[in-house]
Design a protein around this motif. Structure first.
Motif, PDB file in Angstrom:
ATOM      1  N   ILE A  85      26.342  -0.965 -10.683  1.00 46.50           N
ATOM      2  CA  ILE A  85      25.906  -2.244 -10.165  1.00 46.50           C
ATOM      3  C   ILE A  85      25.240  -2.162  -8.979  1.00 46.50           C
ATOM      4  O   ILE A  85      25.646  -1.298  -7.930  1.00 46.50           O
ATOM      5  CB  ILE A  85      26.970  -3.153 -10.302  1.00 46.50           C
ATOM      6  CG1 ILE A  85      27.584  -3.162 -11.534  1.00 46.50           C
ATOM      7  CG2 ILE A  85      26.585  -4.674 -10.169  1.00 46.50           C
ATOM      8  CD1 ILE A  85      26.997  -3.566 -12.991  1.00 46.50           C
ATOM      9  N   ASP A  88      23.038  -7.747  -4.257  1.00 48.06           N
ATOM     10  CA  ASP A  88      22.564  -8.949  -4.474  1.00 48.06           C
ATOM     11  C   ASP A  88      20.832  -8.551  -4.523  1.00 48.06           C
ATOM     12  O   ASP A  88      20.257  -7.919  -3.848  1.00 48.06           O
ATOM     13  CB  ASP A  88      22.727  -9.704  -3.585  1.00 48.06           C
ATOM     14  CG  ASP A  88      24.196 -10.460  -3.991  1.00 48.06           C
ATOM     15  OD1 ASP A  88      24.584 -10.418  -5.145  1.00 48.06           O
ATOM     16  OD2 ASP A  88      24.962 -10.963  -3.120  1.00 48.06           O
ATOM     17  N   TYR A  95      14.210  -9.519 -10.505  1.00 45.51           N
ATOM     18  CA  TYR A  95      15.054  -8.761 -11.518  1.00 45.51           C
ATOM     19  C   TYR A  95      15.907  -7.859 -10.747  1.00 45.51           C
ATOM     20  O   TYR A  95      15.492  -7.309  -9.580  1.00 45.51           O
ATOM     21  CB  TYR A  95      14.100  -7.931 -12.499  1.00 45.51           C
ATOM     22  CG  TYR A  95      13.403  -8.888 -13.233  1.00 45.51           C
ATOM     23  CD1 TYR A  95      14.044  -9.660 -14.570  1.00 45.51           C
ATOM     24  CD2 TYR A  95      12.227  -9.136 -13.150  1.00 45.51           C
ATOM     25  CE1 TYR A  95      13.229 -10.451 -15.177  1.00 45.51           C
ATOM     26  CE2 TYR A  95      11.429  -9.946 -14.055  1.00 45.51           C
ATOM     27  CZ  TYR A  95      12.016 -10.576 -15.048  1.00 45.51           C
ATOM     28  OH  TYR A  95      11.105 -11.549 -15.715  1.00 45.51           O
ATOM     29  N   ILE A  96      17.001  -7.407 -11.179  1.00 48.71           N
ATOM     30  CA  ILE A  96      17.963  -6.205 -10.697  1.00 48.71           C
ATOM     31  C   ILE A  96      18.058  -5.233 -12.102  1.00 48.71           C
ATOM     32  O   ILE A  96      18.511  -5.800 -12.987  1.00 48.71           O
ATOM     33  CB  ILE A  96      19.356  -6.862 -10.211  1.00 48.71           C
ATOM     34  CG1 ILE A  96      19.366  -7.597  -9.097  1.00 48.71           C
ATOM     35  CG2 ILE A  96      20.326  -5.669 -10.439  1.00 48.71           C
ATOM     36  CD1 ILE A  96      19.365  -6.566  -8.031  1.00 48.71           C
ATOM     37  N   THR A  98      20.202  -2.069 -13.310  1.00 52.80           N
ATOM     38  CA  THR A  98      21.263  -1.285 -13.284  1.00 52.80           C
ATOM     39  C   THR A  98      21.328  -0.093 -14.226  1.00 52.80           C
ATOM     40  O   THR A  98      20.296  -0.027 -15.110  1.00 52.80           O
ATOM     41  CB  THR A  98      22.557  -2.067 -13.531  1.00 52.80           C
ATOM     42  OG1 THR A  98      22.850  -2.415 -14.936  1.00 52.80           O
ATOM     43  CG2 THR A  98      22.828  -3.308 -12.555  1.00 52.80           C
ATOM     44  N   TYR A 128      18.447  -7.308 -15.282  1.00 48.22           N
ATOM     45  CA  TYR A 128      19.003  -8.613 -15.444  1.00 48.22           C
ATOM     46  C   TYR A 128      17.999  -9.515 -14.437  1.00 48.22           C
ATOM     47  O   TYR A 128      17.604  -9.218 -13.476  1.00 48.22           O
ATOM     48  CB  TYR A 128      20.276  -8.735 -14.740  1.00 48.22           C
ATOM     49  CG  TYR A 128      21.528  -7.847 -15.489  1.00 48.22           C
ATOM     50  CD1 TYR A 128      22.266  -8.543 -16.273  1.00 48.22           C
ATOM     51  CD2 TYR A 128      21.674  -6.463 -15.060  1.00 48.22           C
ATOM     52  CE1 TYR A 128      23.356  -7.772 -16.821  1.00 48.22           C
ATOM     53  CE2 TYR A 128      22.696  -5.639 -15.758  1.00 48.22           C
ATOM     54  CZ  TYR A 128      23.475  -6.587 -16.446  1.00 48.22           C
ATOM     55  OH  TYR A 128      24.395  -5.785 -17.284  1.00 48.22           O
ATOM     56  N   GLU A 130      17.656 -13.256 -12.395  1.00 51.46           N
ATOM     57  CA  GLU A 130      18.660 -13.629 -11.440  1.00 51.46           C
ATOM     58  C   GLU A 130      19.777 -14.536 -11.937  1.00 51.46           C
ATOM     59  O   GLU A 130      21.071 -14.324 -11.638  1.00 51.46           O
ATOM     60  CB  GLU A 130      18.002 -14.803 -10.542  1.00 51.46           C
ATOM     61  CG  GLU A 130      18.815 -15.022  -9.369  1.00 51.46           C
ATOM     62  CD  GLU A 130      18.018 -15.707  -8.121  1.00 51.46           C
ATOM     63  OE1 GLU A 130      18.740 -15.605  -7.103  1.00 51.46           O
ATOM     64  OE2 GLU A 130      16.756 -15.900  -8.310  1.00 51.46           O
ATOM     65  N   TYR A 133      22.039 -12.217 -13.812  1.00 49.84           N
ATOM     66  CA  TYR A 133      22.853 -11.031 -12.708  1.00 49.84           C
ATOM     67  C   TYR A 133      24.027 -11.771 -11.926  1.00 49.84           C
ATOM     68  O   TYR A 133      24.918 -11.264 -11.726  1.00 49.84           O
ATOM     69  CB  TYR A 133      21.740 -10.459 -12.006  1.00 49.84           C
ATOM     70  CG  TYR A 133      22.407  -9.661 -10.716  1.00 49.84           C
ATOM     71  CD1 TYR A 133      22.838  -8.256 -11.042  1.00 49.84           C
ATOM     72  CD2 TYR A 133      22.784 -10.133  -9.619  1.00 49.84           C
ATOM     73  CE1 TYR A 133      23.561  -7.697 -10.248  1.00 49.84           C
ATOM     74  CE2 TYR A 133      23.260  -9.129  -8.551  1.00 49.84           C
ATOM     75  CZ  TYR A 133      23.660  -7.933  -8.689  1.00 49.84           C
ATOM     76  OH  TYR A 133      24.371  -7.111  -8.040  1.00 49.84           O
ATOM     77  N   ARG A 136      26.926 -11.641 -14.390  1.00 51.01           N
ATOM     78  CA  ARG A 136      27.270 -10.330 -14.377  1.00 51.01           C
ATOM     79  C   ARG A 136      28.064  -9.569 -13.360  1.00 51.01           C
ATOM     80  O   ARG A 136      29.108  -9.319 -13.495  1.00 51.01           O
ATOM     81  CB  ARG A 136      26.022  -9.292 -14.696  1.00 51.01           C
ATOM     82  CG  ARG A 136      26.492  -7.656 -14.961  1.00 51.01           C
ATOM     83  CD  ARG A 136      27.451  -7.579 -15.962  1.00 51.01           C
ATOM     84  NE  ARG A 136      27.945  -6.281 -16.140  1.00 51.01           N
ATOM     85  CZ  ARG A 136      29.183  -5.784 -15.422  1.00 51.01           C
ATOM     86  NH1 ARG A 136      29.564  -6.472 -14.864  1.00 51.01           N
ATOM     87  NH2 ARG A 136      29.272  -4.512 -15.438  1.00 51.01           N
ATOM     88  N   LYS A 137      27.598 -10.112 -12.112  1.00 51.40           N
ATOM     89  CA  LYS A 137      28.492  -9.301 -10.822  1.00 51.40           C
ATOM     90  C   LYS A 137      29.653  -9.950 -10.715  1.00 51.40           C
ATOM     91  O   LYS A 137      30.377  -9.401  -9.883  1.00 51.40           O
ATOM     92  CB  LYS A 137      27.172  -9.646  -9.664  1.00 51.40           C
ATOM     93  CG  LYS A 137      27.397 -11.087  -9.119  1.00 51.40           C
ATOM     94  CD  LYS A 137      26.879 -11.158  -7.857  1.00 51.40           C
ATOM     95  CE  LYS A 137      26.861 -12.326  -7.242  1.00 51.40           C
ATOM     96  NZ  LYS A 137      26.416 -12.394  -5.822  1.00 51.40           N
ATOM     97  N   ALA A 149      22.413  -7.896 -20.486  1.00 45.78           N
ATOM     98  CA  ALA A 149      21.491  -7.758 -19.749  1.00 45.78           C
ATOM     99  C   ALA A 149      19.985  -8.599 -20.421  1.00 45.78           C
ATOM    100  O   ALA A 149      19.945  -8.934 -21.652  1.00 45.78           O
ATOM    101  CB  ALA A 149      20.666  -6.130 -19.691  1.00 45.78           C
TER     102      ALA A 149
END
Length: 199
Positions: A85, A88, A95-96, A98, A128, A130, A133, A136-137, A149
């Motif tokens: 992961i 932020d 998008y993030i 992973t 992900y 925003e 995410y 998820r985090k 995702a």
């Protein structure tokens, strides 16, 4: 640009312990799950080679944690997921991404991992938005199903390969040497990964 790492101790922290020896002989029973969670975090100043690597992973690569889950369903299929992961969102990021490894085997309880054959193992990128995410985090793989995702890209899928391939793939695929090393050390198996030296 300053290429010196911030002067912080960046400790990895085991948040959730893995069931002892669950991988060594695939000792998870039908309906049983386990998992572990490793986090990079900062503390007081104290630069060392080990801490420089941690600093580079958190600040340079933007890595937050490594989560591992394993379980055996009621049909006897053992499955694992490992996801790295990231930190932020930064300003302007939409998008993030992973990294994720998923695998499964139908080998029975008591099978040594060195003799186990995987039905499949795949390496994927989870992306992900925003909203996804932020959900998820705050979840953990150990606790069961997590937020899907927004979209996922599978990079590699291998079938009918030895279980032991997992450790080499994880070492090559994930960005955090520190977190992978601590996960492998936690397994208490004759597998390991070395941190880079100062050279």
């Amino acid at each position: 640009m300053n290429d010196k790492p911030p002067v912080f101790v960046i400790k990895e922290q085991l948040i959730i312990p893995l069931k002892h020896k669950c991988i060594e002989n695939l000792t998870l029973y039908n309906g049983e799950t386990t998992g572990s969670h490793y986090v990079l975090h900062k503390d007081e100043p104290c630069p060392t080679t080990y801490l420089k690597q941690k600093s580079n992973e958190e600040y340079g690569k933007g890595i937050r944690s490594l989560e591992v889950s394993a379980g055996r369903n009621n049909d006897g299929n053992l499955h694992m997921m490992i996801e790295e992961i990231n930190i932020d969102f930064e300003y302007g990021t939409k998008y993030i991404a992973t990294k994720c490894i998923h695998l499964d085997t139908d080998d029975k309880i008591g099978t040594p991992y060195t003799k186990s054959i995987l039905n499949h193992i795949d390496l994927a990128i989870n992306v992900y938005n925003e909203e996804a995410y932020q959900i998820r985090k705050n979840q953990k793989l150990k606790n069961g199903k997590v937020e899907d995702a927004t979209f996922r890209t599978h990079l590699i899928r291998l079938e009918k390969v030895p279980f032991t391939i997992l450790f080499d793939l994880a070492s090559l695929f994930f960005g955090s040497i520190v977190l992978v090393k601590n996960w492998l050390d936690d397994l208490k198996l004759p597998v390991s990964i070395e941190l880079p030296d100062d050279n």
